[in-house]
Scaffold this motif. Structure first.
Motif, PDB file in Angstrom:
ATOM      1  N   PHE A  73      15.411  35.538 -25.952  1.00 22.24           N
ATOM      2  CA  PHE A  73      15.064  35.049 -24.600  1.00 22.24           C
ATOM      3  C   PHE A  73      14.841  33.564 -24.279  1.00 22.24           C
ATOM      4  O   PHE A  73      14.987  32.929 -23.466  1.00 22.24           O
ATOM      5  CB  PHE A  73      13.719  35.707 -24.195  1.00 22.24           C
ATOM      6  CG  PHE A  73      12.972  35.652 -23.167  1.00 22.24           C
ATOM      7  CD1 PHE A  73      13.351  36.556 -22.176  1.00 22.24           C
ATOM      8  CD2 PHE A  73      12.015  34.485 -22.770  1.00 22.24           C
ATOM      9  CE1 PHE A  73      12.779  36.259 -20.799  1.00 22.24           C
ATOM     10  CE2 PHE A  73      11.560  34.424 -21.778  1.00 22.24           C
ATOM     11  CZ  PHE A  73      11.819  35.314 -20.802  1.00 22.24           C
ATOM     12  N   ASN A  74      14.152  32.918 -25.576  1.00 19.95           N
ATOM     13  CA  ASN A  74      13.984  31.548 -25.457  1.00 19.95           C
ATOM     14  C   ASN A  74      15.309  30.862 -25.271  1.00 19.95           C
ATOM     15  O   ASN A  74      15.186  29.755 -24.532  1.00 19.95           O
ATOM     16  CB  ASN A  74      13.206  31.177 -26.662  1.00 19.95           C
ATOM     17  CG  ASN A  74      11.544  31.750 -26.623  1.00 19.95           C
ATOM     18  OD1 ASN A  74      11.167  31.955 -25.678  1.00 19.95           O
ATOM     19  ND2 ASN A  74      11.101  31.670 -27.882  1.00 19.95           N
ATOM     20  N   ALA A  75      16.250  31.348 -25.824  1.00 12.87           N
ATOM     21  CA  ALA A  75      17.400  30.460 -25.640  1.00 12.87           C
ATOM     22  C   ALA A  75      18.241  30.489 -24.719  1.00 12.87           C
ATOM     23  O   ALA A  75      19.037  29.838 -24.279  1.00 12.87           O
ATOM     24  CB  ALA A  75      18.326  31.005 -27.145  1.00 12.87           C
ATOM     25  N   ASN A  76      18.175  31.722 -23.900  1.00  9.80           N
ATOM     26  CA  ASN A  76      19.095  32.101 -22.703  1.00  9.80           C
ATOM     27  C   ASN A  76      18.208  32.283 -21.199  1.00  9.80           C
ATOM     28  O   ASN A  76      18.855  32.454 -20.558  1.00  9.80           O
ATOM     29  CB  ASN A  76      19.983  33.427 -23.235  1.00  9.80           C
ATOM     30  CG  ASN A  76      20.919  33.110 -24.411  1.00  9.80           C
ATOM     31  OD1 ASN A  76      21.779  32.642 -24.204  1.00  9.80           O
ATOM     32  ND2 ASN A  76      20.169  33.730 -25.621  1.00  9.80           N
ATOM     33  N   CYS A  80      14.756  29.532 -16.916  1.00  6.51           N
ATOM     34  CA  CYS A  80      14.425  29.981 -15.553  1.00  6.51           C
ATOM     35  C   CYS A  80      13.128  30.926 -15.593  1.00  6.51           C
ATOM     36  O   CYS A  80      12.415  30.881 -14.408  1.00  6.51           O
ATOM     37  CB  CYS A  80      15.710  30.971 -14.980  1.00  6.51           C
ATOM     38  SG  CYS A  80      17.102  30.061 -14.765  1.00  6.51           S
ATOM     39  N   HIS A  81      13.051  31.611 -16.496  1.00  3.62           N
ATOM     40  CA  HIS A  81      11.658  32.723 -16.470  1.00  3.62           C
ATOM     41  C   HIS A  81      10.452  31.984 -17.398  1.00  3.62           C
ATOM     42  O   HIS A  81       9.687  32.931 -17.419  1.00  3.62           O
ATOM     43  CB  HIS A  81      12.164  33.883 -17.196  1.00  3.62           C
ATOM     44  CG  HIS A  81      13.155  34.553 -16.337  1.00  3.62           C
ATOM     45  ND1 HIS A  81      12.849  35.096 -14.844  1.00  3.62           N
ATOM     46  CD2 HIS A  81      14.436  34.675 -16.368  1.00  3.62           C
ATOM     47  CE1 HIS A  81      14.023  35.680 -14.280  1.00  3.62           C
ATOM     48  NE2 HIS A  81      14.910  35.293 -15.336  1.00  3.62           N
ATOM     49  N   ASN A  82      10.406  30.832 -17.904  1.00  3.78           N
ATOM     50  CA  ASN A  82       9.425  30.412 -18.859  1.00  3.78           C
ATOM     51  C   ASN A  82       9.356  30.922 -19.975  1.00  3.78           C
ATOM     52  O   ASN A  82      10.059  31.943 -20.325  1.00  3.78           O
ATOM     53  CB  ASN A  82       8.114  30.564 -17.851  1.00  3.78           C
ATOM     54  CG  ASN A  82       7.281  29.409 -18.438  1.00  3.78           C
ATOM     55  OD1 ASN A  82       7.248  28.821 -19.326  1.00  3.78           O
ATOM     56  ND2 ASN A  82       5.999  29.250 -17.409  1.00  3.78           N
ATOM     57  N   MET A  83       8.806  30.224 -21.011  1.00  2.00           N
ATOM     58  CA  MET A  83       8.840  30.637 -22.424  1.00  2.00           C
ATOM     59  C   MET A  83       8.201  31.994 -22.668  1.00  2.00           C
ATOM     60  O   MET A  83       8.262  32.708 -23.303  1.00  2.00           O
ATOM     61  CB  MET A  83       8.177  29.601 -23.325  1.00  2.00           C
ATOM     62  CG  MET A  83       8.979  28.288 -23.232  1.00  2.00           C
ATOM     63  SD  MET A  83      10.536  28.521 -24.309  1.00  2.00           S
ATOM     64  CE  MET A  83      10.037  28.621 -26.086  1.00  2.00           C
ATOM     65  N   GLY A  91      13.158  31.269 -11.240  1.00  2.00           N
ATOM     66  CA  GLY A  91      13.208  32.602 -11.591  1.00  2.00           C
ATOM     67  C   GLY A  91      11.946  33.335 -11.481  1.00  2.00           C
ATOM     68  O   GLY A  91      10.951  32.674 -11.883  1.00  2.00           O
ATOM     69  N   PRO A  92      11.754  34.470 -11.190  1.00  5.05           N
ATOM     70  CA  PRO A  92      10.579  35.061 -11.117  1.00  5.05           C
ATOM     71  C   PRO A  92       9.780  35.530 -12.460  1.00  5.05           C
ATOM     72  O   PRO A  92      10.375  35.512 -13.515  1.00  5.05           O
ATOM     73  CB  PRO A  92      11.246  36.608 -10.290  1.00  5.05           C
ATOM     74  CG  PRO A  92      12.293  36.848 -10.861  1.00  5.05           C
ATOM     75  CD  PRO A  92      12.992  35.355 -10.823  1.00  5.05           C
ATOM     76  N   SER A  93       8.651  35.986 -12.349  1.00 10.35           N
ATOM     77  CA  SER A  93       8.038  36.429 -13.593  1.00 10.35           C
ATOM     78  C   SER A  93       8.427  38.064 -14.071  1.00 10.35           C
ATOM     79  O   SER A  93       9.065  38.714 -13.041  1.00 10.35           O
ATOM     80  CB  SER A  93       6.556  36.437 -13.300  1.00 10.35           C
ATOM     81  OG  SER A  93       5.788  37.001 -14.215  1.00 10.35           O
ATOM     82  N   LEU A  94       8.811  37.906 -15.439  1.00  7.10           N
ATOM     83  CA  LEU A  94       9.009  39.183 -15.880  1.00  7.10           C
ATOM     84  C   LEU A  94       7.922  39.963 -16.701  1.00  7.10           C
ATOM     85  O   LEU A  94       8.225  40.854 -17.244  1.00  7.10           O
ATOM     86  CB  LEU A  94      10.195  38.895 -17.055  1.00  7.10           C
ATOM     87  CG  LEU A  94      11.447  38.339 -16.535  1.00  7.10           C
ATOM     88  CD1 LEU A  94      12.402  37.843 -17.588  1.00  7.10           C
ATOM     89  CD2 LEU A  94      11.951  38.955 -15.333  1.00  7.10           C
ATOM     90  N   ILE A  95       6.921  39.606 -16.383  1.00  6.69           N
ATOM     91  CA  ILE A  95       5.657  40.377 -16.983  1.00  6.69           C
ATOM     92  C   ILE A  95       5.617  41.589 -16.118  1.00  6.69           C
ATOM     93  O   ILE A  95       5.351  41.541 -15.009  1.00  6.69           O
ATOM     94  CB  ILE A  95       4.347  39.544 -17.084  1.00  6.69           C
ATOM     95  CG1 ILE A  95       4.517  38.300 -17.751  1.00  6.69           C
ATOM     96  CG2 ILE A  95       3.288  40.342 -17.613  1.00  6.69           C
ATOM     97  CD1 ILE A  95       3.358  37.140 -17.824  1.00  6.69           C
ATOM     98  N   PRO A 112      22.306  36.573 -17.849  1.00  3.79           N
ATOM     99  CA  PRO A 112      21.691  35.421 -17.221  1.00  3.79           C
ATOM    100  C   PRO A 112      22.681  34.795 -15.902  1.00  3.79           C
ATOM    101  O   PRO A 112      24.049  35.036 -16.065  1.00  3.79           O
ATOM    102  CB  PRO A 112      21.839  34.280 -18.387  1.00  3.79           C
ATOM    103  CG  PRO A 112      22.005  35.048 -19.603  1.00  3.79           C
ATOM    104  CD  PRO A 112      22.712  36.070 -19.406  1.00  3.79           C
ATOM    105  N   ALA A 113      22.059  34.637 -14.899  1.00  2.02           N
ATOM    106  CA  ALA A 113      22.728  34.247 -13.722  1.00  2.02           C
ATOM    107  C   ALA A 113      23.612  32.941 -13.853  1.00  2.02           C
ATOM    108  O   ALA A 113      23.126  31.887 -14.507  1.00  2.02           O
ATOM    109  CB  ALA A 113      21.943  34.167 -12.411  1.00  2.02           C
ATOM    110  N   ALA A 114      24.660  33.059 -13.404  1.00  2.00           N
ATOM    111  CA  ALA A 114      25.737  31.883 -13.364  1.00  2.00           C
ATOM    112  C   ALA A 114      25.235  30.658 -12.329  1.00  2.00           C
ATOM    113  O   ALA A 114      25.338  29.618 -12.714  1.00  2.00           O
ATOM    114  CB  ALA A 114      27.258  32.245 -12.968  1.00  2.00           C
TER     115      ALA A 114
END
Length: 278
Positions: A73-76, A80-83, A91-95, A112-114
């Protein structure tokens, strides 16, 4: 007479020696209880140890998967979604989106989006299934959300007729009654559903990706989702009996076909007849 008394006293002595002491019965009960209790304690402690070992191994495996998912997740995704998955302007929150959302978005190649656009486009998947599961486990650890569906709802063995009714009421206005997809506003679109896996169809209903509304288990029950999947898979296996499908796009494409080819044929015949008469 003396011998008779002697024999009587001898019988009484044997009777006294054969009588069981009250303490003997109590001792037998105590021994039985101790034996039974000891065996039960040994069995339960062994079972507890086994289950504890299994639980510890499962927890270790899950934590290892989460750690691996965090690295991926951190690498890709973190750009956009923060650490912490809390989101950024890009990018939106994924929580709280759950594992199902990750499995759908990453498993269909949308993430991941292009590039930024009206909606993420489907493209070749960039990760293995093991990596996708690891990222899903990490995002699921950030907050409670929809889990991946049970395989029993993905077999396409439900009620196709009921699924068709549910699909027409809830999905056909965007995806077309035959699941061929359709255009929306502002450059967005509802994608065609032919060839989409049962799991991803279920997850899309469960999580509402892109412009799709969320159909949770209160709106459409799990078995009803299974019926919708059954209907869509039925369409894939059974071609249209009405001739050319014309993309299954409905009256617009059919009307355009008649307008171009039907009217064109009438004009051509008219010109030919006129030319022949002259």
């Amino acid at each position: 007479m003396f011998s008779s008394q002697k024999s009587g006293s001898s019988a009484q002595g044997k009777k006294k020696r054969g009588r069981r002491s009250p303490l003997a019965t109590f001792s037998l009960i105590v021994v039985g209880l101790l034996t039974t209790g000891g065996a039960y304690a040994l069995f339960t402690s062994t079972a507890s140890a086994d289950s504890g070992t299994t639980a510890t191994a499962t927890a270790a495996t899950s934590q290892s998967q989460v750690n691996e998912g965090q690295k991926l997740f951190n690498a890709n995704c973190a750009s956009c979604h923060n650490m912490e998955g809390s989101g950024t302007k890009a990018g939106p929150s994924l929580i709280g989106v759950g594992a199902a959302a990750v499995d759908f978005q990453v498993g269909t190649g949308r993430m991941p989006a292009a590039a930024n656009g009206p909606q993420a486009l489907q493209k070749p998947v960039q990760f293995s299934n093991t990596q996708i599961q690891a990222m899903a486990a990490y995002v699921a650890s950030l907050g409670t959300g929809p889990a991946e569906p049970s395989s029993k709802y993905l077999q396409a063995n439900g009620n196709a007729a009921k699924g068709a009714e549910l699909f027409r009421v809830n999905c056909a206005m965007c995806h077309n009654v035959a699941g061929a997809g359709g255009a929306l506003t502002d450059g967005k679109f509802a994608p065609p559903l032919k060839g989409v896996t049962s799991k991803h169809i279920y997850e899309a209903m469960l999580t509402g990706p892109q412009n799709m509304p969320v159909f949770n288990d209160l709106n459409i029950k799990p078995q009803e989702k299974a019926d919708i999947i059954t209907y869509l898979k039925y369409l894939e296996k059974n071609p249209s009996p009405g001739g050319f499908e014309l993309g299954n796009l409905g009256p617009v494409s059919e009307g355009l076909f008649i307008w171009i080819f039907g009217l064109g044929a009438i004009v051509a015949i008219t010109v030919w007849l006129t030319a022949k008469s002259n």
